[in-house]
Design an enzyme around this catalytic site. Sequence first.
Site, short mmCIF file in Angstrom:
data_model
loop_
_atom_site.label_atom_id
_atom_site.label_comp_id
_atom_site.label_asym_id
_atom_site.label_seq_id
_atom_site.Cartn_x
_atom_site.Cartn_y
_atom_site.Cartn_z
N ASN A 7 21.40 -17.39 -2.43
CA ASN A 7 20.84 -17.59 -0.99
C ASN A 7 20.40 -19.19 -0.77
OD1 ASN A 7 19.44 -17.08 1.29
ND2 ASN A 7 18.23 -15.55 0.74
N ARG A 89 24.70 -15.02 0.59
CA ARG A 89 24.11 -14.48 1.52
C ARG A 89 24.57 -15.48 2.73
NH1 ARG A 89 18.25 -15.11 3.94
NH2 ARG A 89 18.47 -13.38 5.63
N HIS A 178 18.67 -8.52 8.80
CA HIS A 178 18.38 -7.86 7.87
C HIS A 178 19.45 -6.65 7.42
CE1 HIS A 178 14.03 -8.80 9.15
NE2 HIS A 178 14.42 -9.49 8.26
N HIS A 204 12.25 -2.10 8.53
CA HIS A 204 12.03 -3.31 7.72
C HIS A 204 10.90 -4.18 8.01
CE1 HIS A 204 13.74 -6.62 5.20
NE2 HIS A 204 13.08 -7.22 5.87
N GLY A 206 8.38 -7.00 7.36
CA GLY A 206 7.84 -8.05 6.44
C GLY A 206 7.26 -9.02 7.23
N ARG A 237 6.58 -14.41 14.92
CA ARG A 237 7.72 -14.57 16.23
C ARG A 237 7.02 -13.63 17.07
NH1 ARG A 237 12.29 -13.26 12.20
NH2 ARG A 237 13.10 -15.15 11.54
N PHE A 280 0.06 -10.61 6.19
CA PHE A 280 -0.72 -9.34 6.73
C PHE A 280 -1.89 -8.84 5.97
CE2 PHE A 280 1.46 -6.88 10.08
CZ PHE A 280 2.58 -7.96 10.25
N ARG A 281 -1.72 -9.49 4.66
CA ARG A 281 -2.96 -9.26 3.71
C ARG A 281 -4.21 -9.94 4.16
NH1 ARG A 281 0.85 -10.42 -1.23
NH2 ARG A 281 1.44 -11.88 0.21
N GLY A 327 8.00 -6.26 2.66
CA GLY A 327 6.53 -6.61 2.16
C GLY A 327 5.71 -5.81 2.72
N GLU A 330 6.58 -1.65 2.51
CA GLU A 330 6.32 -1.04 0.76
C GLU A 330 4.86 -1.14 0.73
OE1 GLU A 330 8.95 -3.28 -1.71
OE2 GLU A 330 10.73 -3.20 0.01
N GLU A 380 18.11 -6.15 -1.50
CA GLU A 380 19.20 -7.07 -0.91
C GLU A 380 20.35 -7.43 -1.99
OE1 GLU A 380 15.85 -8.54 1.56
OE2 GLU A 380 17.33 -8.79 3.00
P1 ADP Z 1 9.94 -11.86 4.34
O1 ADP Z 1 11.08 -11.55 3.27
O2 ADP Z 1 10.47 -11.56 5.73
O3 ADP Z 1 9.63 -13.32 4.06
P2 ADP Z 1 8.68 -9.87 2.92
O4 ADP Z 1 9.36 -8.79 3.07
O5 ADP Z 1 8.43 -10.62 1.44
O6 ADP Z 1 8.77 -11.26 3.89
O7 ADP Z 1 7.10 -9.57 3.28
C1 ADP Z 1 6.10 -10.45 3.29
C2 ADP Z 1 4.87 -9.92 4.11
O8 ADP Z 1 4.34 -8.61 3.42
C3 ADP Z 1 3.62 -10.93 4.21
O9 ADP Z 1 3.27 -10.87 5.45
C4 ADP Z 1 2.68 -10.08 3.23
O10 ADP Z 1 1.34 -10.21 3.70
C5 ADP Z 1 3.14 -8.76 3.21
N1 ADP Z 1 2.61 -7.95 2.17
C6 ADP Z 1 2.84 -7.97 0.78
N2 ADP Z 1 1.98 -7.19 0.16
C7 ADP Z 1 1.31 -6.42 1.01
C8 ADP Z 1 0.13 -5.85 0.70
N3 ADP Z 1 -0.68 -5.22 -0.29
N4 ADP Z 1 -0.50 -5.11 2.07
C9 ADP Z 1 -0.20 -5.65 3.20
N5 ADP Z 1 0.77 -6.61 3.32
C10 ADP Z 1 1.49 -7.05 2.24
#
Ligand code: ADP
Length: 396
Positions: A7, A89, A178, A204, A206, A237, A280-281, A327, A330, A380
Amino acid sequence: MNILIINAGSSSLKYQLMDPNSGEVFAKGLCERIYIDGRLTHKVGDKKVVKEVPMPTHAEAITAVLDILVDAEHGVIKSTDEIDAVGHRVVHGGDKFADSCIIDEACIKAIEDCIPLGPLHNPANLMGIRACQAVMPKTPQVAVFDTAFHMTMDPVAYRYAIPKEYYENDSIRRYGFHGTSHKYVTRRAMALMGREDIKIINCHLGNGSSLSAVSEGKCRDTSMGLSPLAGVCMGTRSGDIDACVVQFIMNKYGMTADECLNMLNKKSGVLALSGVSSDFRDIEEAAKAGNTDCALALDKFAFDVRKYIGSYATVLGGCDCLVFTAGVGENSASMRENICRGLEFMGIKIDPVKNNIRGEEVCISTDDSKVKVWIIPTNEELMIAQDTAELVMAAK
Ligand code: ADP
């Protein structure tokens, strides 16, 4: 079988060596700071090694990856001949690729033709492909496109209501992204539900987020558009926005279109609404501590996703299965709970105890929920490896 998955980004390159049948990952890693100096992070199981390796171009990065894969101390194979194929990819396949494709000159030309549609990503993906061709010319290479899964949409879903010449001359339409993740979770959802004739809404969620509406395993609509900017609001975004907002801001602040789009892609979304973070955390933590902007950012994200779920149930004429992946999808029980709040009317009821399970495929809906709600961790890389193996075996 050993498939190397690549990738390639503009200054980075992620890789995995895996068995497409078992899904076992033998080694994975990341090349960073390509064109600057070069750093390789290589992982085998729990063991991690970081090396400074000069990477003036992507070719040296690929060479560094192959060297460490056969390295006596950190390697997992004896010779690069043990790599059966490479899966790349590629972000934008335009309307030329409805499926993955063995890389030859015609395929490379078609990916080049898609550069105007994917100006940020396709050139980097091509550098990865060329670098691999140079250092392993005899190994078959496959391109797997982020857009391909969505090519089954009907014109009502993919056409924009703008003058026809932009579609006919310039291929301006909805593509969606995606796709590899949407394809993977669709296949898993059909397997878990034991049926292929089901209506699935995939979320999806993230840092970048997109939804897809799927029936009979085929994508009928998706929330991203010509670019990944469209759809629900995301980490940085804006998601869907009235085009007049762009005109207003450009005129009032003397911004160019590129500057304005940069703001909408990189400085907007939950980052802008929360004023705290795009992660998001961090936002969840600050909201818990009473930050009302963060609470709004989370509620706006949930609102957007909920709105798309409702509209996709209409597109599909119902919904059998709602899937959360990536992210946020899940890992965030509170976001899933927020999104599903108020959707009982359409037969979506989640079990608060099951909703807290993490890290595995799990059905989180109540037994009497008409719609089955699943968490399906996306993979993926495995999808790319499987597509690559399938095409290479068929070509033998
Ligand atoms: P990308 O591949 O688009 O960069 P991911 O699918 O890895 O993103 O997702 C990243 C996002 O998932 C981040 O904003 C992160 O805060 C969020 N995330 C990961 N673990 C948690 C969690 N336990 N609670 C809330 N959000 C989470």
